[in-house]
Write a protein that holds these residues in place. Sequence first.
Motif, PDB file in Angstrom:
ATOM      1  N   LEU A 148     -48.806  54.857  -7.498  1.00  0.00           N
ATOM      2  CA  LEU A 148     -48.561  55.514  -8.273  1.00  0.00           C
ATOM      3  C   LEU A 148     -50.202  56.172  -8.741  1.00  0.00           C
ATOM      4  CD1 LEU A 148     -45.975  54.644 -11.186  1.00  0.00           C
ATOM      5  CD2 LEU A 148     -45.687  56.057  -8.950  1.00  0.00           C
ATOM      6  N   ALA A 149     -51.258  54.951  -8.356  1.00  0.00           N
ATOM      7  CA  ALA A 149     -52.629  55.728  -8.688  1.00  0.00           C
ATOM      8  C   ALA A 149     -53.141  56.523  -7.651  1.00  0.00           C
ATOM      9  CB  ALA A 149     -53.748  54.757  -9.385  1.00  0.00           C
ATOM     10  N   HIS A 150     -52.552  56.041  -6.523  1.00  0.00           N
ATOM     11  CA  HIS A 150     -53.203  56.891  -5.298  1.00  0.00           C
ATOM     12  C   HIS A 150     -52.116  58.243  -5.415  1.00  0.00           C
ATOM     13  CE1 HIS A 150     -53.921  52.478  -3.569  1.00  0.00           C
ATOM     14  NE2 HIS A 150     -54.922  52.623  -4.407  1.00  0.00           N
ATOM     15  N   ALA A 151     -51.274  58.498  -5.309  1.00  0.00           N
ATOM     16  CA  ALA A 151     -50.524  59.126  -5.331  1.00  0.00           C
ATOM     17  C   ALA A 151     -51.395  60.731  -6.767  1.00  0.00           C
ATOM     18  CB  ALA A 151     -49.092  59.384  -5.674  1.00  0.00           C
ATOM     19  N   THR A 152     -51.698  60.239  -7.445  1.00  0.00           N
ATOM     20  CA  THR A 152     -52.783  61.065  -8.801  1.00  0.00           C
ATOM     21  C   THR A 152     -53.797  61.243  -8.341  1.00  0.00           C
ATOM     22  OG1 THR A 152     -50.994  59.376 -10.573  1.00  0.00           O
ATOM     23  CG2 THR A 152     -53.528  60.991 -11.086  1.00  0.00           C
ATOM     24  N   GLU A 153     -54.158  60.429  -7.477  1.00  0.00           N
ATOM     25  CA  GLU A 153     -55.859  60.794  -6.914  1.00  0.00           C
ATOM     26  C   GLU A 153     -55.600  62.066  -5.848  1.00  0.00           C
ATOM     27  OE1 GLU A 153     -56.806  57.259  -5.322  1.00  0.00           O
ATOM     28  OE2 GLU A 153     -57.673  56.400  -7.625  1.00  0.00           O
ATOM     29  N   ARG A 154     -54.153  62.124  -4.720  1.00  0.00           N
ATOM     30  CA  ARG A 154     -54.731  63.150  -3.809  1.00  0.00           C
ATOM     31  C   ARG A 154     -53.436  64.083  -5.003  1.00  0.00           C
ATOM     32  NH1 ARG A 154     -50.756  59.439  -0.704  1.00  0.00           N
ATOM     33  NH2 ARG A 154     -49.120  58.928  -1.222  1.00  0.00           N
ATOM     34  N   GLY A 155     -52.930  64.383  -5.620  1.00  0.00           N
ATOM     35  CA  GLY A 155     -52.340  65.314  -6.109  1.00  0.00           C
ATOM     36  C   GLY A 155     -50.927  65.100  -6.067  1.00  0.00           C
ATOM     37  N   ASP A 156     -50.050  64.127  -5.562  1.00  0.00           N
ATOM     38  CA  ASP A 156     -48.936  64.202  -5.490  1.00  0.00           C
ATOM     39  C   ASP A 156     -48.587  64.144  -7.036  1.00  0.00           C
ATOM     40  OD1 ASP A 156     -49.113  64.785  -3.029  1.00  0.00           O
ATOM     41  OD2 ASP A 156     -48.380  62.588  -2.021  1.00  0.00           O
ATOM     42  N   LEU A 157     -48.556  63.622  -7.537  1.00  0.00           N
ATOM     43  CA  LEU A 157     -48.419  63.480  -8.959  1.00  0.00           C
ATOM     44  C   LEU A 157     -49.896  63.854 -10.284  1.00  0.00           C
ATOM     45  CD1 LEU A 157     -47.122  59.417  -9.708  1.00  0.00           C
ATOM     46  CD2 LEU A 157     -45.359  61.763  -9.658  1.00  0.00           C
ATOM     47  N   PRO A 158     -49.212  64.793 -11.295  1.00  0.00           N
ATOM     48  CA  PRO A 158     -50.191  64.847 -12.201  1.00  0.00           C
ATOM     49  C   PRO A 158     -50.145  63.676 -13.764  1.00  0.00           C
ATOM     50  CG  PRO A 158     -47.561  64.781 -13.138  1.00  0.00           C
ATOM     51  CD  PRO A 158     -46.869  64.748 -11.369  1.00  0.00           C
ATOM     52  N   PRO A 159     -51.701  63.997 -13.986  1.00  0.00           N
ATOM     53  CA  PRO A 159     -52.865  63.002 -14.157  1.00  0.00           C
ATOM     54  C   PRO A 159     -51.035  62.229 -15.754  1.00  0.00           C
ATOM     55  CG  PRO A 159     -53.841  65.052 -14.107  1.00  0.00           C
ATOM     56  CD  PRO A 159     -52.033  65.177 -13.733  1.00  0.00           C
ATOM     57  N   ARG A 160     -51.530  60.926 -15.608  1.00  0.00           N
ATOM     58  CA  ARG A 160     -50.389  59.900 -15.907  1.00  0.00           C
ATOM     59  C   ARG A 160     -50.989  59.844 -17.516  1.00  0.00           C
ATOM     60  NH1 ARG A 160     -49.148  55.468 -13.250  1.00  0.00           N
ATOM     61  NH2 ARG A 160     -47.354  54.831 -13.792  1.00  0.00           N
ATOM     62  N   PRO A 161     -50.208  58.795 -18.724  1.00  0.00           N
ATOM     63  CA  PRO A 161     -51.470  58.640 -19.523  1.00  0.00           C
ATOM     64  C   PRO A 161     -52.065  57.477 -19.337  1.00  0.00           C
ATOM     65  CG  PRO A 161     -49.158  59.368 -19.935  1.00  0.00           C
ATOM     66  CD  PRO A 161     -49.155  58.937 -18.644  1.00  0.00           C
ATOM     67  N   ALA A 162     -53.328  56.715 -19.548  1.00  0.00           N
ATOM     68  CA  ALA A 162     -54.107  55.830 -19.521  1.00  0.00           C
ATOM     69  C   ALA A 162     -53.345  54.626 -19.697  1.00  0.00           C
ATOM     70  CB  ALA A 162     -55.380  55.916 -19.676  1.00  0.00           C
ATOM     71  N   MET A 163     -53.379  53.243 -19.464  1.00  0.00           N
ATOM     72  CA  MET A 163     -52.634  52.649 -20.362  1.00  0.00           C
ATOM     73  C   MET A 163     -53.355  51.320 -20.423  1.00  0.00           C
ATOM     74  SD  MET A 163     -49.386  52.155 -20.097  1.00  0.00           S
ATOM     75  CE  MET A 163     -48.218  51.106 -20.857  1.00  0.00           C
ATOM     76  N   PRO A 164     -53.630  50.626 -21.720  1.00  0.00           N
ATOM     77  CA  PRO A 164     -54.325  49.247 -21.854  1.00  0.00           C
ATOM     78  C   PRO A 164     -54.877  48.162 -21.061  1.00  0.00           C
ATOM     79  CG  PRO A 164     -52.714  50.125 -23.662  1.00  0.00           C
ATOM     80  CD  PRO A 164     -52.574  50.284 -22.696  1.00  0.00           C
ATOM     81  N   SER A 165     -55.401  48.051 -20.864  1.00  0.00           N
ATOM     82  CA  SER A 165     -55.830  47.254 -20.010  1.00  0.00           C
ATOM     83  C   SER A 165     -55.291  46.139 -19.994  1.00  0.00           C
ATOM     84  CB  SER A 165     -57.659  46.196 -19.831  1.00  0.00           C
ATOM     85  OG  SER A 165     -57.498  45.485 -19.083  1.00  0.00           O
ATOM     86  N   GLY A 166     -54.203  45.173 -17.868  1.00  0.00           N
ATOM     87  CA  GLY A 166     -53.602  44.310 -18.686  1.00  0.00           C
ATOM     88  C   GLY A 166     -52.414  44.700 -18.716  1.00  0.00           C
ATOM     89  N   SER A 167     -52.079  45.647 -18.589  1.00  0.00           N
ATOM     90  CA  SER A 167     -50.641  46.199 -19.252  1.00  0.00           C
ATOM     91  C   SER A 167     -50.004  46.968 -18.411  1.00  0.00           C
ATOM     92  CB  SER A 167     -50.712  46.695 -20.959  1.00  0.00           C
ATOM     93  OG  SER A 167     -51.558  47.931 -20.993  1.00  0.00           O
ATOM     94  N   HIS A 168     -48.591  47.526 -18.667  1.00  0.00           N
ATOM     95  CA  HIS A 168     -48.376  47.473 -16.720  1.00  0.00           C
ATOM     96  C   HIS A 168     -47.539  49.434 -18.468  1.00  0.00           C
ATOM     97  CE1 HIS A 168     -50.391  45.557 -14.292  1.00  0.00           C
ATOM     98  NE2 HIS A 168     -49.423  44.534 -14.650  1.00  0.00           N
TER      99      HIS A 168
END
Length: 213
Positions: A148-168
């Motif tokens: 999902l992060a790769h897809a966001t970086e290349r524009g296939d997905l809009p930015p997603r809310p940041a998650m706390p470290s260690g959580s999903h």
Amino acid sequence: MNGSNSELRRPPGTSGPPRDPARDARILRAATELLAEGGYPALTMDKAAARAGVGKATVYRRWKSRAELAIEALDHAGLTSDLVAVRIGPGQLRDELVATLARAARGPDTSRADLVAALATAREAPEVCTLIRQRYVDSLHQAVEDVLAHATERGDLPPRPAMPSGSHALEVSATVALVLHWHSLRNQPITDGDIGAIVDRILTPLILSRSAN
């Protein structure tokens, strides 16, 4: 993990004929089958020896306990192999998600997901549970998050809310849980078609809904 295999196979102070790699593989395959069929309680040194067609002494010369046999069997089955995100390219998010989950669900000898589900209640073997959580479940979460992060970086997905470290994200955790417990829910192995349906009907709608909020 791999560096300790020789220690697991021949406890200190034991002796015997040189190890036969084919025999080792047969014992590990038998142990994996027992774990997949009945979880940790189904695995005993005697049962592994009987299924592999070797004497009990052969198993005990290689592994000091069933916990050590279980850990190396999981390694042999590919369960503890590092899971990584599959990258295909722009516009291929769905195929990347399906490929990543499919790779994680199946191993060369047995279903990885079935093994995890069968061993989820191995409370009497905390070292086995820790191995599964750290080397498989957490890695699978991270692999999907990386897709999902790769897809966001290349524009296939809009930015997603940041998650706390260690959580999903909830949608990722729900997808991973469904893949892992598919067999127990449906009483049948998960297929690429099933994984595609999970991605299309559950993961993708939840991703888009979360990104829109």
